[in-house]
Design an enzyme around this catalytic site. Structure first.
Site, mmCIF file in Angstrom:
data_model
loop_
_atom_site.group_PDB
_atom_site.id
_atom_site.type_symbol
_atom_site.label_atom_id
_atom_site.label_comp_id
_atom_site.label_asym_id
_atom_site.label_seq_id
_atom_site.Cartn_x
_atom_site.Cartn_y
_atom_site.Cartn_z
ATOM 1 N N ASP A 39 14.222 -7.718 1.757
ATOM 2 C CA ASP A 39 14.302 -9.180 1.708
ATOM 3 C C ASP A 39 15.276 -9.652 0.628
ATOM 4 O OD1 ASP A 39 13.562 -11.836 2.177
ATOM 5 O OD2 ASP A 39 11.895 -11.721 0.757
ATOM 6 N N ASP B 264 11.578 -19.246 5.915
ATOM 7 C CA ASP B 264 10.180 -18.926 6.206
ATOM 8 C C ASP B 264 9.541 -19.930 7.171
ATOM 9 O OD1 ASP B 264 10.798 -17.119 4.271
ATOM 10 O OD2 ASP B 264 9.009 -17.467 3.070
HETATM 11 C C1 GLA Z 1 10.444 -14.437 1.245
HETATM 12 C C2 GLA Z 1 10.266 -13.944 2.680
HETATM 13 C C3 GLA Z 1 8.789 -13.964 3.032
HETATM 14 C C4 GLA Z 1 8.017 -13.105 2.056
HETATM 15 C C5 GLA Z 1 8.291 -13.550 0.624
HETATM 16 C C6 GLA Z 1 7.706 -12.585 -0.369
HETATM 17 O O1 GLA Z 1 10.069 -15.773 1.127
HETATM 18 O O2 GLA Z 1 10.983 -14.741 3.568
HETATM 19 O O3 GLA Z 1 8.608 -13.513 4.368
HETATM 20 O O4 GLA Z 1 8.389 -11.756 2.231
HETATM 21 O O5 GLA Z 1 9.677 -13.647 0.352
HETATM 22 O O6 GLA Z 1 7.954 -12.956 -1.677
#
Ligand code: GLA
Length: 375
Positions: free
Chosen positions: A143, A201
């Site tokens: 990520d 997200d």
């Molecule tokens: C980002 C990702 C989420 C999650 C968070 C974890 O926001 O998009 O899906 O993995 O980080 O901190």
């Protein structure tokens, strides 16, 4: 069958143990909770319905690496470490996934009192990939997180570095990358990863679902078996989503051939949510490759038609009502552009079959959808 030949199915801890609103709260995230959800995946019938991966997202790490630079598990949340957890998940007939980032700091380091030790994999890619292999990791969510802690690497370079290390370990690892669709990943990620996030997200609200959906409308050309657009993990069963909203969400992600990664608390889900997540009609639509992922047919608006070709020559069609009032939604065979004229229509929710008379016409409740199979 090759890894990720079909969209991956599983569960991930993030959406239920953390939300965008309560980012500082990792209190629910423990080995016991993860195992409880893995057990519920089995007991609920989800494993047998096809859900395979249990993914531990951010918040699993200790606040430092060991003296040799190795990552460590959080001492109170995962006191026995990650390997025994993976082993227990494997013993349930499931696969195990873990979260890491290509920069020096993980996302959690923005909102937990983790401090500034380099928990990200930047310049630790080789050791971290080896560690993941030793721990029994089968899926890596990598990520992007914070562009300001990537030593100036471009996203494509950063994600490629870990790709190379995964190729060098003796373990097949599904590779899910996430840079939120910022750098048109659909153009380059298919060469590197099995799935890539296309958006920010997804939150458990109708507005977020519809906003995310709209961003998928132009991406159908880029996915294929082994390489999937990922409109983010499911929020089915989370927040205040209604039955209709959960249904619409699940049906739409299915026709998009999206990886179906549940994100609700499986230990406490209602029978309705379980039945929806286990619906074999919907999962079959999601797992079928008809040559192209689903997309919007016709104009955007209050009532929309989303459809995907099925490998039997038919189609799966979602009639979506985005509005706050009941709406009649129609689609013709010409709209769906099918090679052969379909003869039957099957309703996913009831499995009732009727003959196809050239046009679909359904009254759809507000914030709801109907899934139909044309054969
Ligand atoms: C980002 C990702 C989420 C999650 C968070 C974890 O926001 O998009 O899906 O993995 O980080 O901190």
């Amino acid at each position: 069958m090759a890894l990720a030949d079909r969209p991956l199915l599983g569960w991930n801890s993030w959406n239920c143990f953390l939300t965008a609103e309560e980012r500082a709260d990792f209190t629910g995230l423990t080995a016991e909770a993860i195992l409880g959800c893995a057990q519920a995946l089995v007991d609920s019938g989800m494993r047998d319905a096809g859900y395979e991966y249990v993914v531990l997202d951010d918040g699993w790490q200790a606040d430092h690496r060991d003296s040799t630079g190795r990552l460590l598990a959080h001492p109170t949340r995962f006191p026995d470490g990650i390997a025994p957890l993976a082993e227990q998940i494997h013993a349930l007939g499931l696969r195990f996934g873990l979260y890491a980032v290509p920069g020096s700091l993980t996302c959690a380091q923005q909102y937990d009192d983790y401090g500034g030790a380099p928990l990200g994999s930047l310049n630790h890619e080789e050791l971290d990939a080896q560690t993941f292999a030793e721990w029994g990791v089968d899926f890596l969510k990598y990520d992007w997180c914070r562009a300001d802690h990537n030593d100036g690497l471009t996203a494509i370079d950063a994600f490629t570095r870990m790709r190379r290390e995964l190729d060098r370990i003796d373990r097949p690892v599904a590779y899910a990358i996430s840079e939120y669709g910022r750098f048109e990943p659909w153009l380059w990620a298919p060469r590197i990863a099995h799935m890539w996030r296309t958006t920010d997200d997804l939150l458990p609200t109708w507005a977020s679902l519809m906003r995310t959906l709209d961003l998928q409308a132009d991406l159908a050309a880029y996915s294929r078996p082994g390489a999937w657009n990922d409109p983010d993990m499911l929020q089915v069963g989370n927040g205040a989503l209604t039955d209709g909203e959960n249904r619409a969400h699940f049906y739409l992600w299915a026709v998009l051939n999206a990886p179906l990664i549940a994100g609700n608390d499986l230990r406490t889900m209602t029978a309705g949510v379980r039945d929806l997540l286990c619906d074999p009609e919907v999962i079959a639509v999601n797992q079928d490759w008809g040559g192209r992922q689903g997309t919007r047919i016709g104009p955007a608006g209050a009532g929309e038609v989303w459809a995907k070709p099925m490998s039997d020559g038919g189609a799966a069609v979602v009639l979506l009502n985005r509005s706050d009032a009941p709406l009649e939604i129609t689609a013709t065979a010409e709209d769906l552009n099918l090679k052969t004229a379909p003869r039957t229509v099957r309703e996913a929710a009831t499995t009732e079959t009727s003959s196809f008379e050239g046009r679909l016409r359904r009254l759809v409740a507000p914030h709801d959808a109907t899934l139909l199979r044309l054969s």
